[in-house]
Design a protein around this motif. Structure first.
Motif, PDB file in Angstrom:
ATOM      1  N   PHE A  36       0.835  -1.199   0.000  1.00  0.00           N
ATOM      2  CA  PHE A  36       0.000   0.000   0.000  1.00  0.00           C
ATOM      3  C   PHE A  36       0.871   1.250   0.000  1.00  0.00           C
ATOM      4  CE2 PHE A  36      -2.296   3.363   2.262  1.00  0.00           C
ATOM      5  CZ  PHE A  36      -3.428   3.452   1.469  1.00  0.00           C
ATOM      6  N   ILE A  37       1.934   1.225   0.793  1.00  0.00           N
ATOM      7  CA  ILE A  37       2.838   2.377   0.863  1.00  0.00           C
ATOM      8  C   ILE A  37       3.493   2.632  -0.487  1.00  0.00           C
ATOM      9  CG2 ILE A  37       4.974   3.254   1.899  1.00  0.00           C
ATOM     10  CD1 ILE A  37       4.256   1.710   4.434  1.00  0.00           C
ATOM     11  N   ILE A  38       3.904   1.534  -1.156  1.00  0.00           N
ATOM     12  CA  ILE A  38       4.559   1.658  -2.462  1.00  0.00           C
ATOM     13  C   ILE A  38       3.636   2.328  -3.474  1.00  0.00           C
ATOM     14  CG2 ILE A  38       5.463   0.338  -4.433  1.00  0.00           C
ATOM     15  CD1 ILE A  38       6.500  -1.725  -2.439  1.00  0.00           C
ATOM     16  N   THR A  39       2.376   1.884  -3.501  1.00  0.00           N
ATOM     17  CA  THR A  39       1.436   2.431  -4.479  1.00  0.00           C
ATOM     18  C   THR A  39       1.020   3.858  -4.146  1.00  0.00           C
ATOM     19  OG1 THR A  39      -0.417   1.413  -3.272  1.00  0.00           O
ATOM     20  CG2 THR A  39       0.517   0.181  -5.123  1.00  0.00           C
ATOM     21  N   GLN A  40       1.205   4.286  -2.892  1.00  0.00           N
ATOM     22  CA  GLN A  40       0.866   5.654  -2.515  1.00  0.00           C
ATOM     23  C   GLN A  40       1.995   6.628  -2.819  1.00  0.00           C
ATOM     24  OE1 GLN A  40      -2.335   6.486  -1.519  1.00  0.00           O
ATOM     25  NE2 GLN A  40      -2.497   4.352  -2.203  1.00  0.00           N
ATOM     26  N   SER A  41       3.173   6.110  -3.082  1.00  0.00           N
ATOM     27  CA  SER A  41       4.307   6.943  -3.469  1.00  0.00           C
ATOM     28  C   SER A  41       4.404   6.925  -4.986  1.00  0.00           C
ATOM     29  CB  SER A  41       5.607   6.408  -2.851  1.00  0.00           C
ATOM     30  OG  SER A  41       6.725   7.111  -3.359  1.00  0.00           O
ATOM     31  N   GLU A  42       3.935   7.971  -5.635  1.00  0.00           N
ATOM     32  CA  GLU A  42       3.865   7.992  -7.096  1.00  0.00           C
ATOM     33  C   GLU A  42       5.233   7.805  -7.735  1.00  0.00           C
ATOM     34  OE1 GLU A  42       1.850  11.388  -8.562  1.00  0.00           O
ATOM     35  OE2 GLU A  42       0.001  11.005  -7.452  1.00  0.00           O
ATOM     36  N   ILE A  43       6.232   8.514  -7.222  1.00  0.00           N
ATOM     37  CA  ILE A  43       7.574   8.417  -7.804  1.00  0.00           C
ATOM     38  C   ILE A  43       8.162   7.029  -7.564  1.00  0.00           C
ATOM     39  CG2 ILE A  43       9.933   9.282  -7.716  1.00  0.00           C
ATOM     40  CD1 ILE A  43       8.843  12.014  -7.032  1.00  0.00           C
ATOM     41  N   GLY A  44       8.022   6.541  -6.326  1.00  0.00           N
ATOM     42  CA  GLY A  44       8.566   5.238  -5.984  1.00  0.00           C
ATOM     43  C   GLY A  44       7.932   4.127  -6.801  1.00  0.00           C
ATOM     44  N   PHE A  45       6.611   4.183  -6.937  1.00  0.00           N
ATOM     45  CA  PHE A  45       5.930   3.135  -7.693  1.00  0.00           C
ATOM     46  C   PHE A  45       6.237   3.250  -9.184  1.00  0.00           C
ATOM     47  CE2 PHE A  45       1.920   1.138  -9.385  1.00  0.00           C
ATOM     48  CZ  PHE A  45       2.293  -0.149  -9.026  1.00  0.00           C
ATOM     49  N   LEU A  46       6.393   4.476  -9.669  1.00  0.00           N
ATOM     50  CA  LEU A  46       6.751   4.680 -11.083  1.00  0.00           C
ATOM     51  C   LEU A  46       8.120   4.073 -11.372  1.00  0.00           C
ATOM     52  CD1 LEU A  46       6.272   5.911 -13.859  1.00  0.00           C
ATOM     53  CD2 LEU A  46       7.254   8.056 -13.003  1.00  0.00           C
ATOM     54  N   ILE A  47       9.062   4.301 -10.455  1.00  0.00           N
ATOM     55  CA  ILE A  47      10.409   3.739 -10.628  1.00  0.00           C
ATOM     56  C   ILE A  47      10.342   2.211 -10.633  1.00  0.00           C
ATOM     57  CG2 ILE A  47      12.676   3.463  -9.555  1.00  0.00           C
ATOM     58  CD1 ILE A  47      12.420   6.342  -8.551  1.00  0.00           C
ATOM     59  N   ALA A  48       9.538   1.655  -9.708  1.00  0.00           N
ATOM     60  CA  ALA A  48       9.395   0.202  -9.623  1.00  0.00           C
ATOM     61  C   ALA A  48       8.811  -0.363 -10.916  1.00  0.00           C
ATOM     62  CB  ALA A  48       8.500  -0.167  -8.442  1.00  0.00           C
ATOM     63  N   GLN A  49       7.829   0.336 -11.471  1.00  0.00           N
ATOM     64  CA  GLN A  49       7.225  -0.106 -12.720  1.00  0.00           C
ATOM     65  C   GLN A  49       8.213  -0.037 -13.874  1.00  0.00           C
ATOM     66  OE1 GLN A  49       3.667   2.517 -12.502  1.00  0.00           O
ATOM     67  NE2 GLN A  49       2.496   0.652 -12.857  1.00  0.00           N
ATOM     68  N   LEU A  50       8.985   1.044 -13.930  1.00  0.00           N
ATOM     69  CA  LEU A  50       9.952   1.218 -15.007  1.00  0.00           C
ATOM     70  C   LEU A  50      11.051   0.156 -14.947  1.00  0.00           C
ATOM     71  CD1 LEU A  50      10.304   5.114 -15.112  1.00  0.00           C
ATOM     72  CD2 LEU A  50       9.151   3.635 -16.771  1.00  0.00           C
ATOM     73  N   VAL A  51      11.480  -0.172 -13.718  1.00  0.00           N
ATOM     74  CA  VAL A  51      12.484  -1.230 -13.552  1.00  0.00           C
ATOM     75  C   VAL A  51      11.922  -2.561 -14.065  1.00  0.00           C
ATOM     76  CG1 VAL A  51      13.746  -2.637 -11.875  1.00  0.00           C
ATOM     77  CG2 VAL A  51      13.681  -0.149 -11.628  1.00  0.00           C
ATOM     78  N   GLY A  52      10.676  -2.822 -13.722  1.00  0.00           N
ATOM     79  CA  GLY A  52      10.029  -4.050 -14.180  1.00  0.00           C
ATOM     80  C   GLY A  52       9.897  -4.090 -15.692  1.00  0.00           C
ATOM     81  N   ILE A  53       9.523  -2.977 -16.282  1.00  0.00           N
ATOM     82  CA  ILE A  53       9.382  -2.893 -17.740  1.00  0.00           C
ATOM     83  C   ILE A  53      10.727  -3.134 -18.416  1.00  0.00           C
ATOM     84  CG2 ILE A  53       8.929  -1.318 -19.669  1.00  0.00           C
ATOM     85  CD1 ILE A  53       6.752  -0.048 -17.873  1.00  0.00           C
ATOM     86  N   CYS A  54      11.781  -2.553 -17.859  1.00  0.00           N
ATOM     87  CA  CYS A  54      13.128  -2.722 -18.427  1.00  0.00           C
ATOM     88  C   CYS A  54      13.567  -4.184 -18.368  1.00  0.00           C
ATOM     89  CB  CYS A  54      14.134  -1.843 -17.682  1.00  0.00           C
ATOM     90  SG  CYS A  54      13.969  -0.078 -18.025  1.00  0.00           S
ATOM     91  N   TYR A  55      13.294  -4.832 -17.243  1.00  0.00           N
ATOM     92  CA  TYR A  55      13.694  -6.237 -17.104  1.00  0.00           C
ATOM     93  C   TYR A  55      12.926  -7.120 -18.080  1.00  0.00           C
ATOM     94  CZ  TYR A  55      14.548 -10.889 -15.323  1.00  0.00           C
ATOM     95  OH  TYR A  55      14.891 -12.201 -15.237  1.00  0.00           O
ATOM     96  N   LEU A  56      11.609  -6.920 -18.166  1.00  0.00           N
ATOM     97  CA  LEU A  56      10.802  -7.718 -19.075  1.00  0.00           C
ATOM     98  C   LEU A  56      11.226  -7.492 -20.524  1.00  0.00           C
ATOM     99  CD1 LEU A  56       7.223  -7.344 -17.502  1.00  0.00           C
ATOM    100  CD2 LEU A  56       8.771  -9.306 -17.369  1.00  0.00           C
ATOM    101  N   SER A  57      11.571  -6.245 -20.859  1.00  0.00           N
ATOM    102  CA  SER A  57      12.030  -5.933 -22.216  1.00  0.00           C
ATOM    103  C   SER A  57      13.358  -6.617 -22.502  1.00  0.00           C
ATOM    104  CB  SER A  57      12.173  -4.420 -22.389  1.00  0.00           C
ATOM    105  OG  SER A  57      10.934  -3.772 -22.198  1.00  0.00           O
TER     106      SER A  57
END
Length: 203
Positions: free
Chosen positions: A56-77
């Motif tokens: 819940f904390i992660i999803t409430q931090s827009e920057i933190g969650f955005l970074i987490a998503q981008l890292v995931g996208i980079c790995y999957l790519s």
């Protein structure tokens, strides 16, 4: 309800499924099963931080969650492009990679962990489950049982996938043209990553 929701999610084609099938065809049953255990370990991490409230904390931090998503996208790519570059192989040269079994199996386990753990959709999925299906009044023991059940069923499903696709006759049909299948899986994962990127709030 929780079991049904998770079952429908886990059997849906995605990066985890693509990786397990690839491991089954390109290597062997043991490698695929170890990869499945790695996916289960990734699920365990998701369950841990969700139960602790960190999701819940992660999803409430827009920057933190955005970074987490981008890292995931980079790995999957990265994973997708590796599959897209797959080359033809034979039964004999597929066994060469198994000379160092311990190192190979560690890599297989880590691949499963990272593929699941860095999937941005997983964080949202488990947070959604534990905020809509499971209430705040649900005892922690019950929530823990839910978590263990999700981990167990995930490993069980991908183990079945491993056993099916590593079956001698089925694998034999794929092995000569396995690189084509791997490239298709690469496209699937790349499209999955592109979909996540498209859905980011910053776009």
């Amino acid at each position: 309800m929780l079991t049904l929701i998770h079952l429908l999610a886990v059997i849906s084609p995605g990066p985890d499924f693509a990786v397990v099938v690839r491991q089954s065809i390109s290597f062997d049953r043991k490698t695929a099963l170890i990869t499945s255990l790695g996916i289960g370990a990734g699920i365990a991490v998701h369950m841990a931080y969700t139960l602790l409230g960190l999701g819940f904390i992660i999803t409430q931090s827009e920057i933190g969650f955005l970074i987490a998503q981008l890292v995931g996208i980079c790995y999957l790519s990265f994973l997708a492009f590796k599959l897209l570059n797959s080359q033809p192989q034979t039964e004999s040269n597929s066994k060469i990679t198994l000379d160092n079994n311990v190192r190979h199996h560690k890599k297989a386990f880590l691949l499963g962990v990272m593929t699941n753990l860095l999937n941005p959709k997983a964080t949202l999925f488990f947070l959604a489950i534990f905020t809509t299906v499971v209430s705040l009044e649900t005892p922690m023991l019950v929530q823990s049982i839910y978590a263990l059940w999700i981990i167990f069923t995930t490993i069980a499903w991908f183990s079945l996938v491993s056993i099916f696709f590593s079956h001698k006759k089925i694998r034999a049909k794929f092995i000569s043209h396995g690189y084509i299948f791997e490239r298709i899986m690469g496209v699937v994962i790349l499209l999955f990553a592109a979909k996540i990127l498209w859905q980011l709030d910053v776009l």
